[in-house]
Design an enzyme around this catalytic site. Structure first.
Site, PDB file in Angstrom:
ATOM      1  N   ASP A 158       0.830  -1.210   0.000  1.00 32.81           N
ATOM      2  CA  ASP A 158       0.000   0.000   0.000  1.00 32.81           C
ATOM      3  C   ASP A 158       0.867   1.264   0.000  1.00 32.81           C
ATOM      4  OD1 ASP A 158      -2.401   1.373   0.054  1.00 32.81           O
ATOM      5  OD2 ASP A 158      -3.228   0.230   1.723  1.00 32.81           O
ATOM      6  N   ASP A 214     -10.102   3.744  -3.433  1.00 31.90           N
ATOM      7  CA  ASP A 214     -10.775   2.480  -3.075  1.00 31.90           C
ATOM      8  C   ASP A 214     -12.180   2.359  -3.662  1.00 31.90           C
ATOM      9  OD1 ASP A 214      -8.551   2.025  -1.600  1.00 31.90           O
ATOM     10  OD2 ASP A 214      -9.583   1.668   0.288  1.00 31.90           O
TER      11      ASP A 214
END
Ligand code: GLA
Length: 404
Positions: A158, A214
């Protein structure tokens, strides 16, 4: 220091810092060289469970992947997302949450492997993960060795808390660390598209790269994402972001429109079928994000439709794209190995619409008689010449395979 000495040092520094395989890409001998030749398929904990992860839940999910027939349909990787890690020990080794993972990560990976599945884990290129757990910055080689010793097959990496880090250099560093650890590990770049990873992800050995913020379990609409930070995406917003970057996907290196929300409850069955159809046409990684232990038959049938999955996994590895649009109705197409085409007739509107795919938009001659098979009705529709039309429900798709 003498000038000659400086040159020698600079040469060796360069040699050491370049990815081993980058020195001769034609003879890429890195352990990861042949990974993800078709888009990775699996399951990840984040969309449904967030930080609520544990070894019992992950084991249950791996069992369900086998029992539900998802393994037979091609799903392979069982990936724990954020929050499995709590700290670093005195030697800076990453430590798993002892309450939630009392048997340790290696035992869990062994269990997943014993079912014939592969095991994935999550970390972050910055100092902390998005949920505030210890990140990988400064520990890349140490973590890679640890992951390899646990039997990790897939790493999602990430991009939270990276301050001024350069994305390309950070991900290249992690790929080199993984390759140096000697185990083939798929590297999933979760950088949200900010530094356009489709332009460099392949060169740094990334196997997939997120292209947007997201996904959330809704049909459409971008929303604020983490305070002040744009955006979380609905399914339609992600589909729209993928068209312009179709040419960057290919065997071993895929655009990642994020994990599936199919089955999480926020959309209708029609919308989930559209979501899954598009991910297949986009040659997207198919990473389920629902509770596999508790699926209703409609959701199960969407996630395990082998003919739609075959479009995603087609060995040519081309990402589909939009070939026609008129207001709310669109035609998308993906070239397949052997000369066929996967075609989606897409209705963004609310009410039924008739939609036509013209052969000329599929790069077929108008005069060609081509077979048409409906991949959701699982029905041969005979031969059509020049075009194919169907009525499509609002927010729905008709997905067909067309072939000479
Ligand atoms: C970011 C990622 C998500 C998920 C979370 C975990 O938001 O984009 O996919 O991994 O972090 O904290």
């Amino acid at each position: 220091m003498k000038l000659a000495m400086k040159f020698v040092l600079a040469f060796f520094t360069l040699l050491l810092s370049a990815p081993l395989w980058a020195q001769n890409p034609a003879q890429n001998t890195a352990p990861s060289a042949k990974l993800a030749l078709t888009p990775p398929m699996g399951w990840n904990s984040w969309n449904k469970f967030g930080c609520n992860v544990s070894e019992d839940m992950i084991k249950g999910m791996a069992d369900a992947m086998v029992k539900s027939g998802m393994k037979d349909a091609g799903y392979q990787y069982v990936v724990i997302d954020d929050c499995w890690q709590v700290s670093r020990d005195k030697d800076a080794n990453i430590v798993a949450d002892p309450q939630r993972f009392p048997s340790g990560i290696k035992a869990l990976a062994d269990y997943v492997h014993s079912l014939g599945l592969k095991f994935g884990i999550y970390s972050d290129a910055g100092s902390k993960t998005c949920a505030g757990r210890p990140g990988g910055l400064g520990h890349e080689y140490q973590d890679a060795l640890k992951y390899a010793s646990w039997g990790v097959d897939y790493l999602k990496y990430d991009w939270c808390n990276t301050t001024t880090q350069d994305a390309r250099a950070s991900y290249a560093n992690m790929r080199n660390a993984l390759d140096s650890a000697g185990r083939p590990i798929v590297l999933s770049l979760c950088e949200w598209g900010t530094a356009k990873p489709w332009l460099w992800g392949k060169e740094v050995g990334g196997n997939l790269w997120r292209t947007t913020g997201d996904i959330q379990d809704r049909w459409s609409g971008k929303k604020e994402w983490n305070p002040g930070n744009c955006c979380s995406y609905g399914v339609v917003d992600i589909i729209d972001a993928e068209d312009a970057i179709y040419s960057y996907a290919g065997p071993g290196h895929w655009n990642d429109p994020d994990m599936l929300e199919v089955g999480n409850g926020g959309m209708t069955t029609t919308e989930y079928r559209s979501h899954f159809s598009f991910w297949a046409l986009l040659a997207a990684p198919l990473i389920a994000g629902n509770d596999l232990r508790d699926m209703n038959p409609e959701i199960h049938d969407i996630l395990t439709n082998k003919e739609v999955i075959a479009i995603d996994q087609d060995p040519l590895g081309q990402q589909g794209r939009r070939v026609w649009k008129d207001g709310d109705v669109e035609v998308w197409a993906k070239a397949l190995a052997g000369g066929g085409r996967a075609v989606i007739l897409f209705n963004r509107g609310e009410t039924d619409r008739q939609i036509t795919a013209k052969w000329t938009d599929l790069d077929y001659p108008e005069s060609m008689a081509a077979s048409v098979r409906d991949l959701w009705a699982k029905k041969d529709l005979g031969k059509s010449t020049g075009k194919f039309s169907a009525s499509v429900a609002g927010h729905g798709v008709v997905m067909v395979r067309v072939g000479p």
